[in-house]
Structures are given as structure tokens and as C-alpha cells.
Scaffold this motif. Structure first.
Motif, PDB file in Angstrom:
ATOM      1  N   SER A 137      53.388   9.864  15.001  1.00  0.00           N
ATOM      2  CA  SER A 137      52.000  10.185  14.885  1.00  0.00           C
ATOM      3  C   SER A 137      51.556  10.344  13.367  1.00  0.00           C
ATOM      4  O   SER A 137      52.428  10.512  12.490  1.00  0.00           O
TER       5      SER A 137
ATOM      6  N   THR B  39      50.061  18.634  14.718  1.00  0.00           N
ATOM      7  CA  THR B  39      48.599  19.154  15.055  1.00  0.00           C
ATOM      8  C   THR B  39      49.105  19.751  16.673  1.00  0.00           C
ATOM      9  O   THR B  39      50.056  19.586  17.134  1.00  0.00           O
TER      10      THR B  39
ATOM     11  N   LYS C  94      47.764  19.107  19.414  1.00  0.00           N
ATOM     12  CA  LYS C  94      47.835  18.229  20.591  1.00  0.00           C
ATOM     13  C   LYS C  94      49.249  17.768  20.681  1.00  0.00           C
ATOM     14  O   LYS C  94      49.954  17.681  21.507  1.00  0.00           O
TER      15      LYS C  94
ATOM     16  N   ASN D 176      51.846  20.352  21.922  1.00  0.00           N
ATOM     17  CA  ASN D 176      51.636  20.560  23.313  1.00  0.00           C
ATOM     18  C   ASN D 176      52.270  19.186  23.985  1.00  0.00           C
ATOM     19  O   ASN D 176      52.956  19.647  25.063  1.00  0.00           O
ATOM     20  N   GLU D 177      52.265  18.100  23.405  1.00  0.00           N
ATOM     21  CA  GLU D 177      52.667  17.040  24.084  1.00  0.00           C
ATOM     22  C   GLU D 177      54.336  17.223  24.171  1.00  0.00           C
ATOM     23  O   GLU D 177      55.117  16.622  24.932  1.00  0.00           O
TER      24      GLU D 177
END
Length: 182
Positions: free
Chosen positions: A93, A98, A100, A103-104
């Protein structure tokens, strides 16, 4: 003494200057043979790269190949292959830190932890890796040392524990846990 050193210095410098003057004239007069000779010497020196290989096994780097350890290790690997397969999950990424992305990653971790095959969970089939005690905090040895005083003839023997540099800084891990599960 200084006169002798100056004479020696002049002899060395004059010899080097004469050699490089001769070499420069030789290269200027015969450029193609010099270039070809350099290419041939480089090509002959590079022939060793045809047999070049990288070695990743530490026991083959530091122990003779025909040692008993390496012979036994080869036999074990031939007849008792390990049933392990390394798996890697790589997250790509712009910024993996981050919320997000984190969390993924955590969602994928939880899904992997829920995998169950024939009643076996990920934790029961995953290989465990022992944690090396590189600071030997569990094996604190006591020494006996003889301390003598030059003024007196009596020698006293004292027991003392080795000084532990990491005593209070790195004791945040439970010492009962010796393995981690990956």
C-alpha cells in the motif's frame, strides 16, 4: 640519518616516475595491444563466475563438507524430509500504517486463526519457533573469586552473581514462554 632517508625517498620516487613515464609512452604507442590484453585478463579472471554459487546453509559455510555433522544432516534430509512449508503474506500500500490497512491486516489475521481442518486449528498445526536466550538471563551463574589484599595475608572467597546489564530494562516478557507461534 635524515640524509639517508631523503636519498632513499628520492630513489623510490625517481624509480616510480621513470616507470610511469615509460608505461605512459608504451600505452600511447601501442594502445590496441594494451586494451586487448586488459580485456583478455579481465575475461580470464571472470571465468570463475561460471561456477559461482551462493551458499545459504551456515553449516556448509563454517563446517567442512565431509564432517560427520554434515554427512548426518544430509542423510536426515534425504530420508526424513520436513513437512513444513513457509508462507508469507505481504501487504502493499502507499502507507501500510493507516488505520484502514491495519484493520485489514487484523481481519486477515483473524480469518487465518479461525481456519480449522479435521479438528485441527491453525495454532495446533503451525510450527513454533524457539526464542533464543541471547542474554542468558535464565542461566545466571555464580562465580567464586579470590580477593586478596596486598597489606594482609588473609584471602577471602566471595560468592557473587554476575552483573546483569539488562536487569530491569527488558524483563517485560514472561520467562515461562519460550516459544512463539507463527
Amino acid at each position: 640519518k635524515m640524509v639517508l632517508l631523503k636519498k632513499a625517498s628520492h630513489i623510490v620516487i625517481d624509480s616510480l616516475e621513470r616507470f610511469f613515464l615509460w608505461w605512459g609512452k608504451f600505452v600511447a604507442i601501442h594502445p590496441y595491444p594494451v586494451i586487448c590484453t586488459c580485456i583478455i585478463i579481465t575475461a580470464l579472471s571472470s571465468l570463475g563466475f561460471l561456477r559461482f554459487r551462493m551458499e545459504h546453509h551456515a553449516n556448509l559455510l563454517w563446517i567442512p563438507a565431509d564432517s560427520a555433522y554434515n554427512v548426518n544432516e544430509d542423510w536426515l534430509e534425504l530420508f526424513f524430509k520436513k513437512k513444513e512449508r513457509d508462507q508469507i503474506v505481504l501487504f502493499k500500500s502507499e502507507n501500510v500504517l493507516t488505520p484502514k490497512a491495519l484493520n485489514e491486516m487484523f481481519d486477515i489475521y483473524q480469518r487465518i486463526q479461525r481456519i480449522e481442518v479435521d479438528g485441527k486449528t491453525f495454532d495446533s498445526i503451525c510450527a513454533t519457533v524457539p526464542i533464543a536466550d541471547i542474554f542468558q538471563t535464565k542461566k545466571r551463574k555464580k562465580r567464586q573469586t579470590e580477593i586478596g589484599n596486598d597489606d594482609s595475608n588473609d584471602n577471602a572467597t566471595y560468592d557473587y552473581e554476575e552483573y546483569d546489564f539488562w536487569a530491569d530494562d527488558y524483563n517485560e516478557y514472561n520467562e515461562d514462554d519460550e516459544i512463539i507461534t507463527t
